[in-house]
Enzyme design. Structure first.
Site, PDB file in Angstrom:
ATOM      1  N   GLU A 301      -8.727  37.753  50.590  1.00 34.99           N
ATOM      2  CA  GLU A 301      -7.422  37.120  50.357  1.00 34.99           C
ATOM      3  C   GLU A 301      -7.724  35.783  50.781  1.00 34.99           C
ATOM      4  O   GLU A 301      -8.159  35.453  51.919  1.00 34.99           O
ATOM      5  CB  GLU A 301      -6.364  37.531  51.019  1.00 34.99           C
ATOM      6  CG  GLU A 301      -5.949  38.984  50.475  1.00 34.99           C
ATOM      7  CD  GLU A 301      -5.741  39.020  49.150  1.00 34.99           C
ATOM      8  OE1 GLU A 301      -5.157  37.927  48.462  1.00 34.99           O
ATOM      9  OE2 GLU A 301      -5.840  40.136  48.257  1.00 34.99           O
ATOM     10  N   CYS A 335      -1.311  30.609  54.929  1.00 34.04           N
ATOM     11  CA  CYS A 335      -1.905  30.488  53.390  1.00 34.04           C
ATOM     12  C   CYS A 335      -0.950  30.382  52.764  1.00 34.04           C
ATOM     13  O   CYS A 335      -1.193  29.903  51.564  1.00 34.04           O
ATOM     14  CB  CYS A 335      -2.794  31.957  53.283  1.00 34.04           C
ATOM     15  SG  CYS A 335      -1.711  33.286  53.797  1.00 34.04           S
TER      16      CYS A 335
END
Ligand code: NAD
Length: 549
Positions: A301, A335
């Protein structure tokens, strides 16, 4: 001593407790949790912890050390951590491979019990310690620490146990006289878990999700989150995780990866961090592919360039709050943080003024002062990178609010709002990973064109949000931006995904989208064996159709 062969499994189909999300504590002034946390913050700030490498359950001190500091007061050292040499990395791999044999043979319920016990320890005994380490070491406010280091990690552990059970329960259909079974084996080899600085929960999950499924791991924490990572290891140990199942190996990322990625026994990488680093590891794995005993599973990720788009029918106050919370909480270092916003001309002056008014109120400083909404960015490298983007904006765009940077005591960067009239401006395309939000104002009549521009502007596709009161606009954005975000929000900020509720992950350059804290993620850590058992074996090779003519 008990011989392994004499340990019988329980004669029962066992069920783990149904997972529920850990409630987020309020930390109201004077509350019990506030008093306890403040005491732990004070005691931790007075300590200087000596953090070893932990291999096969043994603490190793190499003498080659780095320091963990408070980002908001970088002269204050919280810990010294010992760094692994290539020999230690090889020892960690060997320890993981040795532990795997027994760990993989445990009934899954016993592995789940260890992880569930870790969750309960974190909800109780270790709660203040892990929150305090995350606040001091990673500069999180109390709320940001609570939703990460406490609640999200507890949720990962509880929900993963439940998802594991669901996977193991998935069994195939049976034909007459035949019993078909699927066995979900752990992967043959070890897993390399590499975690980022920005979420304590991610480190605890990247290492333990494969372990739950019968794997063993070498875990390299981020050097800027090594203190919280160390306490996560202490929780694993206290929960009864056998030595060698997770090996804690801080140190230089490049040097550690050189050894790990060259090992023929590498069975998987569980990574969260920047796109560049993941792509680098993927390339190395590709170059080494003929050397591995199995095809390593690559789960990563990575970065984001997360958006908010408002339709002319949006509520300006809701948009402004989403920009402030989504863009500036944890200093924009999520993020999922909103970093590009697309606002129609007709709403812009109101959204801008409301956003700026809130930004002017924001207090920034030491997270031990609970009135602060923001603190410092993680380290000098981040400070320099973000300041350079702000410098760029001073030349190439308009800074509407903020823009101040001061690293004299801590790495502080003011929440910053930038406006540009160039939809391809680099601050709208590149991940900054700091408290900088760039706005592009579009003519109201160009809603559809703007959706298209947004979709094509950045290589990432992690999170995004649409704000609109008209349902047709919600439908249009949801459809046009189908591939622009793995987590898509309607009339809500693009941050704050909750395990079990909004499985998290993005596609394009944002990752393999295996959704952390979900069943899909856990399926990456098993290699299925199909077993067919025929109760009465065939005794004649001839088939009945052969009897005619
Ligand atoms: P980073 O890529 O700098 O570091 C992540 C980890 O990789 C650290 O442990 C680091 O030491 C290690 N690393 C660095 N170079 C390496 C190398 N050559 N080989 C192997 N490992 C190496 O990222 P960061 O600054 O810690 O975290 C911020 C990044 O993480 C941002 O890009 C953010 O978007 C991303 N992130 C993504 C998600 C998500 O779910 N998509 C979640 C959190 C963070």
């Amino acid at each position: 001593m008990i011989r392994m062969s004499s340990i019988a499994s329980l004669s029962a189909v066992r069920r783990v407790p149904a997972a529920i999300n850990e409630p987020v504590k309020s930390y109201a002034p004077g509350s019990l949790e506030t008093v306890a946390l403040k005491a732990r913050l004070a005691s931790m700030a007075a300590e200087r912890v000596d953090i070893p490498i932990i291999i096969g359950g043994k603490e190793i001190r190499t003498g080659k050390t780095g320091t963990a500091v408070m980002p908001f007061d970088h002269g204050h050292v919280l810990a010294d951590y010992h760094m692994a040499s290539p020999e230690h990395v090889q020892q960690a791999i060997d320890a993981a491979l040795a532990a795997r044999r027994e760990w993989a043979s445990w009934p899954w319920e016993d592995r789940a019990a260890v992880i569930l016990k870790a969750a309960e320890l974190l909800a109780t005994t270790y709660n203040t310690t892990l929150n305090a380490a995350t606040m001091l070491g990673q500069a999180k406010t109390v709320y940001q620490a609570e939703i990460d280091a406490a609640c999200e990690l507890i949720d990962f552990w509880r929900f993963n146990a439940q998802y594991a059970q669901e996977i193991y329960c998935e069994q195939p259909a049976n034909g007459p006289g035949v019993w078909n079974q699927l066995e979900y084996r752990g992967l043959e080899g070890f897993i390399y878990a590499v975690s980022p600085f920005n979420f304590t929960a991610i480190g605890g999950n990247l290492s333990s999700a494969p372990a739950l499924m019968g794997n063993t791991a070498v875990w390299k924490p981020a050097s800027t989150a090594v203190l919280s990572g160390y306490y996560v290891m202490k929780i694993f140990e206290a929960a009864g995780l056998p030595p060698g199942v997770i090996n804690f190996v801080p140190g230089s990322a490049g040097a550690i990866s050189d050894v790990v990625l060259n090992s023929p026994d590498l069975a998987g990488i569980h990574f969260t961090g920047s796109t560049e680093v993941f792509q680098g590891m993927w390339k190395t794995v590709g170059e080494n592919i003929s050397r591995y005993k199995t095809y390593p599973r690559l789960v990563g990720e990575t970065g984001g360039k997360d958006f908010i788009i408002a339709h002319p029918s949006a509520d300006p106050q809701a948009v402004a709050v989403a920009i402030v919370r989504g863009g500036f909480e944890y200093q924009g270092q999520k993020c999922s943080a909103a970093s590009r916003v697309y606002i129609p001309q007709s709403l812009w002056s109101e959204v801008r003024d409301r956003t700026i008014a809130m930004m002017r109120e924001i207090k920034m400083g030491d997270p031990r002062d609970f009135r602060n909404f923001m603190s410092a960015v993680i380290d000098k490298k981040a400070f320099d990178r973000i300041s350079a983007y702000i410098g760029d904006a001073k030349q190439g765009a308009k800074i509407l609010q903020g823009g101040g940077c001061d690293a004299s005591k801590g790495y502080f960067i003011e929440p910053t709002l930038v406006e540009t009239n160039n939809p391809a401006y680099r601050l709208l395309c590149e991940e900054i990973f700091g408290p900088v939000v760039t706005a592009y104002v579009y003519p109201d009549a160009k809603w559809h064109e703007t959706l298209d521009i947004l979709d094509r502007t950045s290589p990432y596709a992690l999170t995004g949000a649409v704000f609109a009161r008209e349902r047709s606009a919600v439908r249009e954005a949801t459809s046009a931006l189908r591939n622009a975000a793995g987590n898509f929000y309607i009339n809500d900020k693009p941050t704050g995904a909750v395990v079990g509720q909004q499985p998290f992950g993005g596609a394009r350059a944002s990752g393999t989208n295996d959704k952390a804290g979900s069943k899909s993620n856990l399926t990456r850590w098993v290699s299925t064996r199909t077993i067919k058992e025929t109760f009465v074996s065939a005794t004649d090779y001839k088939y009945s159709f052969m009897a005619g003519e």
